[in-house]
Enzyme design. Structure first.
Site, short mmCIF file in Angstrom:
data_model
loop_
_atom_site.label_atom_id
_atom_site.label_comp_id
_atom_site.label_asym_id
_atom_site.label_seq_id
_atom_site.Cartn_x
_atom_site.Cartn_y
_atom_site.Cartn_z
N SER A 177 -9.34 48.27 -20.95
CA SER A 177 -10.76 48.52 -20.81
C SER A 177 -11.50 48.64 -22.15
O SER A 177 -12.72 48.44 -22.19
CB SER A 177 -10.97 49.81 -20.01
OG SER A 177 -10.50 50.93 -20.72
N LYS B 129 -15.81 53.82 -28.55
CA LYS B 129 -15.91 53.36 -27.17
C LYS B 129 -16.94 54.23 -26.45
O LYS B 129 -16.99 55.46 -26.69
CB LYS B 129 -14.54 53.48 -26.50
CG LYS B 129 -14.45 52.93 -25.09
CD LYS B 129 -13.02 53.07 -24.55
CE LYS B 129 -12.85 52.49 -23.17
NZ LYS B 129 -11.45 52.62 -22.67
N SER C 107 -5.18 50.44 -22.07
CA SER C 107 -6.56 50.08 -22.44
C SER C 107 -6.84 50.01 -23.93
O SER C 107 -7.92 49.57 -24.33
CB SER C 107 -7.55 51.04 -21.79
OG SER C 107 -7.71 50.71 -20.43
#
Lengths: 488, 485
Positions: free
Chosen positions: A156, A81, A180
């Site tokens: 997210s 990420k 997330s």
């Protein structure tokens, strides 16, 4: 006929690498080729350094040839990420603020994966500064759900989920502050693990809400998640909140811990707002555990209704402080309009941050303001303690809790982006875990009639990830949801 | 109406540690700009603070030296404000739970004369807390540059109660804190290097009133004498405002030590809301009794305690002690030399240090630690003089050689042939007889009982001996002869 390399598991691929049937370069090329095919439609990546990935893969093959393989992750392409620092690679948090920032240092999780021999490739899309549940807050455009490109992969860590589900990685790392990792895992048909707060070092993870953030893996199977967790877990002297604890061999423990478990069903997690198809799938999973001989017991987490409120006070307060460093002075976006120091702050931040980030900074600044601190922040911390006590008292009766991960399957892009509150409700079943600092994972437990994945959440006890993974593994062994791949 | 001033001081002292307070990069002064930095200091995305235990040790020690209660838990808060010298735009500090609570600073006010000890007082402390220093801005014509070398240096803030009433008290307070911190090895307290900084809160009120008046915060008092001058100036300014029928406003003022003036920086309405909250990146640290005790064992004798002991144990004059005390190593040097020199010789040792030694060090700009002279050599010198082996004038010469070469005094005396001559007794007697014969007036006076008249004979004798006669032996010989006359 076996699946293409890019759709296989770490466990399967590492066996083939060990047997010399494939090379890491071959595997990495397969993943890169697949990425080039799907990325224009999925947009899981903010950037991708192909030569760097191939160099790492070649190094892995050299190690293996020399008999110096570093274990199951050696030579496996793993995506990170874009909030986890990798030296020499962009680190943008999907924000215009950091669009041109290149990290000069590695996160501890990055170092740990490198030590395990993983081929780190790609910076994965996410909501800006990890704030959101759909990846629509990314300054670089949303990621798309590989199961239905008109829908969100969740957020997210949506890029981490979408990349893995589409075959553009073999495993990925995300971060989980309120759900997330687990929510995108649920929406994309993957295993996603949010470890106990303190198990994984946060050094090098761009902070959203420091007391809630935790790095964790996305994987195709529970076994792969166990391998990934083993590589990144452990105390780090560079993170004062990281915990000194014995790290078991999570993969080996999958077979050693067999249950039957006492499982709690928190009644507050099955009320209004739960999609009937999701509810039915979760009930079926519960019935399966019962068939295994597990004792199923209804429990109550009475303060559940306050989770969202407490979360949005604590998380925004910490975020307002953590994001103060993005000021255009030392690095990051600096407004060309600025004529004095106040301008530098105001214009750079106005231009550099997106709406959701600004909303949370303003909210957080407000709740910490003189005269409001006691009413908001202090009270939210007290509520947080009560929420944690809810869980700990439930654990006096049961080993783990079983709930839906997300109240709904993947929703249409644009469907909730105009309504922040509707978006916040996506995290209703995941937020309590972060407030309580507990480990939890999501694993696939079915599909809707229209073919969208459904996630089952298992919530475990502090630092007992091995039990949590074993509980999930028992379910996974008897079901084939994890073997399905989107047609893309 | 009579007014009194009320003064409270906030003193910031940089703690002398190898590395910064929340990361491993080195701390220091005088390096190339932005070389003492790392990802943590620069607040790069994803970095985290980790507490430096040495900094916590130092502040706990400071607290023990100043009689503070040490909190059982050291907790951290973020103090938030935007300014380019603060890389995170918040400063890690301690808000509601300082590590040191209460305590006091013993001060000495000026005496009626230089050689008279002044009044001693204890100034109560509110708290001492630990925080990180910020960077330094250098303003140029069109832009400003920031140097983060200082950012993250451990800094303690010592907050006094509003318990001082004169600029002299504030001066004495700051001097005492500085001496104590240097004694404890906690800081070098060099104000020129920014290692000690001071803000003063000043108000006035009618004598007898117990409520505090409107407070003015005076900033940029960057030398100890500026602190005294700035406070004196501010008290005068406030009295003048009130005398003219004006009203004081709560504000922060900037004192310019060069011009002796101050100007308003901001008023209360513009005060910051720092939005303090506990730093979630740092765990609270528990300070147990064993930890505190291990630090207590490293605490030195306090400066004023040492001064009192020197006065009573060694019977040295007050003026000498006030020279010996401020620098701990000088006091140690004295004590070592005085012990070696033996009873009754401490004052001589003190005199040598306070006069000759310090003068030589100052002239050569030499640090005490670099001086070649040892306590043993100084003690030996004092013993030589006391035994009459060495005359005062010659001793000065020997001392200069000792200072320059580090040789033992006996060796120098031998090398330079400076021994007070164990002169031929007959020769000495001849000189004495000649001197007495040459001065019948003094003889008469001496015979009449005026003892000091004997000194009149000594000059000519010394002249005849070319300065090499032992004064003790001269005195003895004269008295023997005079008695026989």
């Amino acid at each position: 006929m076996s699946a293409p390399l890019y759709f296989q598991t770490i466990a399967g691929l590492s066996a083939q690498l060990a047997a010399g049937r494939i090379s890491s370069v071959e595997l990495t090329q397969s993943v890169i080729a697949r990425t080039k095919v799907v990325e224009p439609r999925v947009h899981a990546f903010n950037s991708f350094d192909e030569p760097d990935a191939l160099t790492q893969a070649a190094a892995s093959d050299v190690r293996r040839a020399a008999g110096e393989s570093r274990g199951p992750l050696d030579g496996i392409p793993v995506g990170l990420k874009d909030v986890i620092a990798v030296s020499g690679q962009p680190l943008t948090a999907s924000s215009k603020m950091l669009a041109n920032f290149v990290s000069p240092y590695d996160a501890t999780a990055t170092e740990n994966l490198q030590r395990a021999g993983a081929v780190l490739h790609g910076r994965l899309n996410c909501d800006e500064f990890a704030m959101g549940s759909s990846t629509e807050n990314s300054a670089f455009g949303p990621a798309h759900n590989p199961w239905d490109l008109t829908r969100t992969p969740g957020g997210s860590s949506g890029g981490s989920a979408a990349a893995l589900a589409s075959g553009a990685a073999i495993a990925t790392l995300g971060s989980d502050t309120g759900g997330s990792i687990r929510q995108p895992a649920a929406l994309c048909g993957l295993v996603g693990l949010k470890p106990t707060y303190g198990l994984i070092s946060r050094y090098g993870l761009i902070a959203y809400a420091s007391s809630l953030d935790q790095i964790g893996p996305f994987a195709r199977t529970v076994e792969d998640a166990a391998i990934m967790l083993g590589a990144i877990a452990g105390h780090d002297p560079r993170d004062s909140t990281s915990f000194k604890t014995e790290i078991p061999d999570y993969r080996a423990e999958l077979k050693n811990r067999r249950g039957p478990w006492k499982l709690g069903i928190p009644k507050e997690y099955f009320g209004a707002g739960l999609d009937p198809e999701v509810g039915a799938a979760v009930e079926k999973a519960i019935a399966f555990y019962k068939s295994l001989g597990c004792e199923i017991r209804e429990v109550s987490l009475p303060h559940t209704q306050y989770c969202l409120d407490a979360y949005y006070v604590i998380a925004t307060a910490e975020a307002s402080s953590n994001l103060a460093r993005y000021d255009g002075i030392r690095y990051g976006h600096r407004s060309k309009e600025a004529k004095n120091i106040l301008d530098v702050y105001q214009h750079s931040r106005a231009e550099g941050f997106g709406d959701e980030v600004k909303r949370r900074i303003i909210l957080g600044t407000y709740v910490l303001s003189s005269g409001f601190y006691d009413a908001y922040y202090l009270r939210a911390q007290k509520v947080r303690t009560l929420i944690r006590q809810d869980f700990l008292s439930a654990y006096r009766e049961v080993d783990a809790l079983v709930t839906p991960t997300s109240p709904i399957p993947a929703f249409k892009l644009g469907e909730k982006s105009a309504d922040p509150l509707a978006m916040y409700l996506c995290d209703i079943y995941t937020i309590g875990v972060n407030l309580a600092g507990l480990p939890a994972l999501s694993l696939p437990c079915g599909f809707t009639a229209s073919g969208l994945p459904i996630g089952l959440q298992l919530i475990g006890q502090p630092f007992r990830e091995a039990d949590l993974l074993a509980t999930a593994h028992a379910y996974e062994q008897a079901h084939d949801w994890s073997k399905r791949r989107p047609a893309l | 109406m009579n007014y009194e001033a009320v003064i409270g001081l906030e003193v910031h002292i940089q703690i002398k540690t190898h590395s910064k307070v929340f990361t491993r990069v080195g701390a220091g002064y005088g390096h190339e700009p932005n070389t003492l930095t790392d990802p943590v200091v620069l607040a790069l995305p994803g970095t985290l603070p980790v507490m430096n235990k040495a900094a916590l040790d130092a502040i706990i020690k400071a607290g023990l030296l100043l009689g503070c209660e040490i909190a059982a838990v050291c907790k951290w808060d973020r103090k938030q404000y935007f300014y380019p010298d603060s890389p995170k735009n918040y400063q890690i500090s301690q808000y509601d739970q300082p590590i040191c609570i209460g305590g006091f600073v013993e001060i000495e006010l000026p005496g009626s004369a230089r050689n008279v000890m002044g009044e001693h007082k204890n100034i109560p402390l509110t708290r001492i807390h630990l925080e990180e220093d910020v960077g330094k801005l250098n303003h140029h014509v069109i832009d400003s540059l920031v140097d983060y070398n200082r950012a993250g240096t451990p800094l303690m803030e010592i907050v006094s109660d509003p318990a001082m009433h004169t600029a002299e008290e504030a001066f004495a307070y700051l001097t005492s804190i500085r001496n104590t911190m240097i004694y404890g090895g906690i800081s070098d307290c060099d104000m020129e290097k920014g290692q000690l900084r001071c803000d003063a809160n000043i108000s006035i009120r009618p004598v007898g009133e117990t409520k505090l008046g409107t407070k003015v915060e005076l900033k940029n008092l960057n030398s100890i004498s500026f602190v005294r001058d700035g406070i004196a100036h501010e008290i005068k300014r406030q009295l003048a405002v009130v005398a003219a029928g004006g009203k004081l406003i709560q504000e922060t003022r900037d004192y310019d030590g060069q011009t002796g003036t101050s100007q308003s920086l901001r008023s209360k309405e513009m005060a910051h809301d720092y939005r303090y909250f506990p730093d979630p990146d740092l765990m609270p640290v528990h300070v147990d009794v064993a930890w505190k005790n291990s630090l207590r064992d490293t605490c030195p004798e306090l400066p004023f305690d040492k001064q009192r002991r020197f006065l009573s144990e060694y019977a040295v004059p007050y003026t000498i002690t006030s020279v010996l005390i401020p620098e701990r190593k000088l006091g140690d040097f004295f004590e070592a030399a005085a012990k070696l020199a033996g009873p009754g010789r401490a004052q001589a040792v003190g005199n040598w240090i306070a006069n000759d030694f310090l003068r030589e060090l100052g002239a050569g700009k030499i640090a005490l630690a670099a001086a070649k002279i040892t306590p043993a050599h100084l003690a030996a010198l004092v013993q030589l003089v006391d035994a009459g082996t060495l005359l005062n004038a010659a001793a000065k010469e020997v001392f200069a050689e000792m200072f320059a070469t580090g040789e033992a005094p006996a060796a120098i005396v031998a090398r330079l042939g400076l021994t007070a001559s164990a002169t031929d007794a007959g020769e000495l007697e001849t000189w004495c007889r000649d001197a007495i014969a040459a001065n019948p007036k003094a003889l008469t006076e001496f015979k009449a009982g005026k003892d000091s008249a004997i000194n009149a004979f000594k000059g000519p004798i010394m002249k005849a001996a070319k300065g090499k006669a032992n004064p003790k032996l001269v005195d003895e010989a004269l008295r023997r002869l005079l008695a026989s006359l």
